[in-house]
Design an enzyme around this catalytic site. Sequence first.
Site, short mmCIF file in Angstrom:
data_model
loop_
_atom_site.label_atom_id
_atom_site.label_comp_id
_atom_site.label_asym_id
_atom_site.label_seq_id
_atom_site.Cartn_x
_atom_site.Cartn_y
_atom_site.Cartn_z
N CYS A 1 2.92 -5.73 -1.54
CA CYS A 1 4.05 -6.38 -1.31
C CYS A 1 4.26 -6.53 0.24
CB CYS A 1 5.14 -5.82 -2.23
SG CYS A 1 5.36 -3.78 -1.22
N TYR A 2 5.66 -6.55 0.53
CA TYR A 2 5.88 -6.54 2.12
C TYR A 2 5.75 -5.31 2.78
CZ TYR A 2 8.68 -10.82 0.59
OH TYR A 2 8.91 -11.90 0.19
#
Length: 101
Positions: free
Chosen positions: A66-67
């Site tokens: 993810c980020y």
Amino acid sequence: MSAFQHLSVNQLIHMLEDNTEVQVVDIRDGASFEAGQIPGSTNLNNENLARYIAEADMDSPLVVVCYHGISSQNAAQYLHEQGFDDVYSLDGGFQAWREAH
């Protein structure tokens, strides 16, 4: 394995170098994925999740990105509950990957 495991960027680099069977799924939004991603990764979202689960190799290692490494933990746990045996959440997410490269 009872749940997902954490994975560092360096560990992922070694997995990618050593194991061509590793699957990397990126749960960031499509625009962020298009702007940059880990080579060979798949952008996983609500629209393609069911198809991915149905078609994926549940025995190969699966790394969720993810980020920043937070959202991927929930996604990794969910994918483990769907039957994937060897699931990892990338610590630091794509941000850590980008900083390492």
